[in-house]
Design a protein around this motif. Structure first.
Motif, PDB file in Angstrom:
ATOM      1  N   LEU A 282      46.233  43.482  75.335  1.00  0.00           N
ATOM      2  CA  LEU A 282      45.071  43.586  74.446  1.00  0.00           C
ATOM      3  C   LEU A 282      45.609  43.982  73.073  1.00  0.00           C
ATOM      4  O   LEU A 282      46.125  45.081  72.898  1.00  0.00           O
ATOM      5  N   THR A 283      45.505  43.058  72.128  1.00  0.00           N
ATOM      6  CA  THR A 283      46.119  43.258  70.815  1.00  0.00           C
ATOM      7  C   THR A 283      45.051  43.410  69.744  1.00  0.00           C
ATOM      8  O   THR A 283      44.049  42.694  69.746  1.00  0.00           O
ATOM      9  N   LEU A 284      45.289  44.358  68.859  1.00  0.00           N
ATOM     10  CA  LEU A 284      44.423  44.558  67.700  1.00  0.00           C
ATOM     11  C   LEU A 284      45.240  44.301  66.433  1.00  0.00           C
ATOM     12  O   LEU A 284      46.349  44.812  66.309  1.00  0.00           O
ATOM     13  N   VAL A 285      44.702  43.513  65.519  1.00  0.00           N
ATOM     14  CA  VAL A 285      45.296  43.375  64.189  1.00  0.00           C
ATOM     15  C   VAL A 285      44.251  43.833  63.178  1.00  0.00           C
ATOM     16  O   VAL A 285      43.133  43.306  63.152  1.00  0.00           O
ATOM     17  N   THR A 286      44.605  44.819  62.378  1.00  0.00           N
ATOM     18  CA  THR A 286      43.690  45.281  61.330  1.00  0.00           C
ATOM     19  C   THR A 286      43.864  44.342  60.128  1.00  0.00           C
ATOM     20  O   THR A 286      44.777  44.489  59.335  1.00  0.00           O
ATOM     21  N   VAL A 287      42.963  43.395  60.044  1.00  0.00           N
ATOM     22  CA  VAL A 287      43.080  42.313  59.056  1.00  0.00           C
ATOM     23  C   VAL A 287      42.675  42.794  57.663  1.00  0.00           C
ATOM     24  O   VAL A 287      43.310  42.450  56.663  1.00  0.00           O
ATOM     25  N   GLY A 288      41.626  43.589  57.617  1.00  0.00           N
ATOM     26  CA  GLY A 288      41.143  44.135  56.341  1.00  0.00           C
ATOM     27  C   GLY A 288      40.832  45.608  56.506  1.00  0.00           C
ATOM     28  O   GLY A 288      39.976  45.976  57.308  1.00  0.00           O
ATOM     29  N   THR A 289      41.524  46.460  55.756  1.00  0.00           N
ATOM     30  CA  THR A 289      41.380  47.915  55.930  1.00  0.00           C
ATOM     31  C   THR A 289      40.689  48.572  54.736  1.00  0.00           C
ATOM     32  O   THR A 289      40.699  49.790  54.614  1.00  0.00           O
ATOM     33  N   GLY A 290      40.099  47.758  53.874  1.00  0.00           N
ATOM     34  CA  GLY A 290      39.437  48.314  52.701  1.00  0.00           C
ATOM     35  C   GLY A 290      37.936  48.424  52.893  1.00  0.00           C
ATOM     36  O   GLY A 290      37.429  48.543  54.018  1.00  0.00           O
ATOM     37  N   THR A 291      37.233  48.372  51.772  1.00  0.00           N
ATOM     38  CA  THR A 291      35.776  48.547  51.748  1.00  0.00           C
ATOM     39  C   THR A 291      35.224  47.440  50.852  1.00  0.00           C
ATOM     40  O   THR A 291      35.853  46.395  50.717  1.00  0.00           O
ATOM     41  N   VAL A 292      34.091  47.716  50.234  1.00  0.00           N
ATOM     42  CA  VAL A 292      33.553  46.744  49.279  1.00  0.00           C
ATOM     43  C   VAL A 292      34.281  46.858  47.936  1.00  0.00           C
ATOM     44  O   VAL A 292      34.219  45.943  47.114  1.00  0.00           O
ATOM     45  N   ALA A 293      34.996  47.959  47.718  1.00  0.00           N
ATOM     46  CA  ALA A 293      35.709  48.149  46.451  1.00  0.00           C
ATOM     47  C   ALA A 293      36.877  47.171  46.352  1.00  0.00           C
ATOM     48  O   ALA A 293      37.740  47.174  47.225  1.00  0.00           O
ATOM     49  N   PRO A 294      36.921  46.352  45.312  1.00  0.00           N
ATOM     50  CA  PRO A 294      38.056  45.439  45.166  1.00  0.00           C
ATOM     51  C   PRO A 294      39.367  46.227  45.115  1.00  0.00           C
ATOM     52  O   PRO A 294      39.453  47.254  44.450  1.00  0.00           O
ATOM     53  N   HIS A 295      40.364  45.757  45.860  1.00  0.00           N
ATOM     54  CA  HIS A 295      41.606  46.508  46.036  1.00  0.00           C
ATOM     55  C   HIS A 295      42.739  45.490  46.170  1.00  0.00           C
ATOM     56  O   HIS A 295      42.588  44.489  46.875  1.00  0.00           O
ATOM     57  N   PRO A 296      43.859  45.734  45.523  1.00  0.00           N
ATOM     58  CA  PRO A 296      44.928  44.724  45.570  1.00  0.00           C
ATOM     59  C   PRO A 296      45.587  44.577  46.936  1.00  0.00           C
ATOM     60  O   PRO A 296      46.182  43.547  47.234  1.00  0.00           O
ATOM     61  N   LYS A 297      45.506  45.606  47.791  1.00  0.00           N
ATOM     62  CA  LYS A 297      46.234  45.573  49.065  1.00  0.00           C
ATOM     63  C   LYS A 297      45.320  45.619  50.284  1.00  0.00           C
ATOM     64  O   LYS A 297      45.778  45.409  51.405  1.00  0.00           O
ATOM     65  N   ARG A 298      44.069  45.996  50.086  1.00  0.00           N
ATOM     66  CA  ARG A 298      43.165  46.172  51.229  1.00  0.00           C
ATOM     67  C   ARG A 298      41.944  45.282  51.050  1.00  0.00           C
ATOM     68  O   ARG A 298      41.134  45.524  50.150  1.00  0.00           O
ATOM     69  N   SER A 299      41.792  44.276  51.909  1.00  0.00           N
ATOM     70  CA  SER A 299      40.581  43.466  51.803  1.00  0.00           C
ATOM     71  C   SER A 299      39.472  44.105  52.634  1.00  0.00           C
ATOM     72  O   SER A 299      39.679  45.105  53.318  1.00  0.00           O
ATOM     73  N   SER A 300      38.279  43.531  52.530  1.00  0.00           N
ATOM     74  CA  SER A 300      37.106  44.130  53.172  1.00  0.00           C
ATOM     75  C   SER A 300      37.256  44.086  54.696  1.00  0.00           C
ATOM     76  O   SER A 300      38.066  43.340  55.232  1.00  0.00           O
ATOM     77  N   PRO A 301      36.462  44.885  55.418  1.00  0.00           N
ATOM     78  CA  PRO A 301      36.669  45.073  56.853  1.00  0.00           C
ATOM     79  C   PRO A 301      36.693  43.795  57.691  1.00  0.00           C
ATOM     80  O   PRO A 301      35.815  42.935  57.586  1.00  0.00           O
ATOM     81  N   ALA A 302      37.730  43.705  58.515  1.00  0.00           N
ATOM     82  CA  ALA A 302      37.874  42.638  59.509  1.00  0.00           C
ATOM     83  C   ALA A 302      38.956  43.080  60.481  1.00  0.00           C
ATOM     84  O   ALA A 302      39.979  43.645  60.055  1.00  0.00           O
ATOM     85  N   ASN A 303      38.719  42.866  61.765  1.00  0.00           N
ATOM     86  CA  ASN A 303      39.696  43.237  62.784  1.00  0.00           C
ATOM     87  C   ASN A 303      39.757  42.146  63.838  1.00  0.00           C
ATOM     88  O   ASN A 303      38.719  41.670  64.314  1.00  0.00           O
TER      89      ASN A 303
END
Ligand code: ZN
Ligand code: ZN
Length: 254
Positions: free
Chosen positions: A3-24
């Motif tokens: 059972l594998t989890l990849v944290t695809v987006g670890t940010g929020t609605v705030a634009p961020h150069p390294k963290r996109s919006s939530p997705a797992n």
């Protein structure tokens, strides 16, 4: 099986150069679940080499745009950028089916009739949805919006709980009891604490209450990145803690 989890987006609605919006991304055999689908998700899935065109389920936690905004684009991409014949199952809190029907009225029938089989269902607490022969998805309400839920994926390898967005909730901790991996939101520093999000210490308290075997933190607004997140969470939770980045991969139950 793993059972594998990849944290695809670890940010929020705030634009961020390294963290996109939530997705797992949660994968086990042929089951590939995308949990939330905020801005940047589709390109991130491609960047991390994940087989987005074979996603089997889209599961939403709530309807804030950072968690839901790119869901129509996923349906559209599966229609025009693949030769999909496999069904897609879209799951979410109460109101999900109605939301997609309204979207279809507003932007086009393809939302609910994309040319490949599409199943849409509202999930109710206490009614596990079968993802596979020995794998289920469950929801639990969270104090965030009227509809917001946490998602729990139960498989022989262990229980994976994703809080979605939530405020502090002992009830949520009790529901997540014994989880192999708790993927918890960690929005704000202690000085900015509010009822509808967690601070590092509150995320730690949730993990401690649930006796989670591992705590993975996500959903960081920029101010929380200015504090020592791990030290603060570790002041109340004794297990291993990871501050997730986009593209991190975890084996649940190992
Ligand atoms: Zn959010
Ligand atoms: Zn939210």
């Amino acid at each position: 099986m793993s059972l594998t989890l990849v944290t695809v987006g670890t940010g929020t609605v705030a634009p961020h150069p390294k963290r996109s919006s939530p997705a797992n991304w949660v994968e086990r055999g042929e089951v590939r679940v995308l949990m939330d689908c905020g801005a940047g998700t589709l390109h991130r899935l491609a960047e991390f080499g994940l087989p987005w065109e074979h996603v089997s389920h889209l599961a939403l936690t709530h309807f804030h745009p950072d968690h839901f905004g790119e869901a129509p684009a996923l349906l559209f991409a599966l229609k025009w950028a693949t030769h999909r014949e496999e069904p897609l199952v879209v799951l979410g809190p109460v109101g999900t089916v109605q939301l997609f029907k309204r979207l279809a009225d507003a932007i086009g029938k393809w939302v609910t009739d994309p040319g490949y089989p599409l199943v849409m269902l509202d999930l109710h607490p206490g009614e596990p949805f079968p993802l596979g022969a020995d794998m289920t998805l469950e929801v639990h309400r969270t104090p965030h919006t009227q509809e917001s839920v946490a998602l729990g994926v139960r498989a022989p390898e262990g229980l994976l709980v994703y809080t979605g967005d939530t405020g502090p909730s002992e009830e949520l901790g009790d529901w997540a009891t014994g989880c192999a991996l708790l993927l918890a939101e960690c929005s704000l520093p202690e000085a900015m604490a509010i009822d509808m999000h967690l601070t590092p210490r509150q995320a730690g308290a949730l993990a401690q209450r649930a006796a989670a075997r591992r705590l993975v933190l996500t959903h960081f607004y920029p101010p929380v990145e200015q504090v020592d997140i791990v030290t603060e969470a570790a002041s109340v939770y004794r297990g291993p803690i990871v501050v997730a980045n986009d593209g991190d991969r975890f084996e649940v139950g190992r």
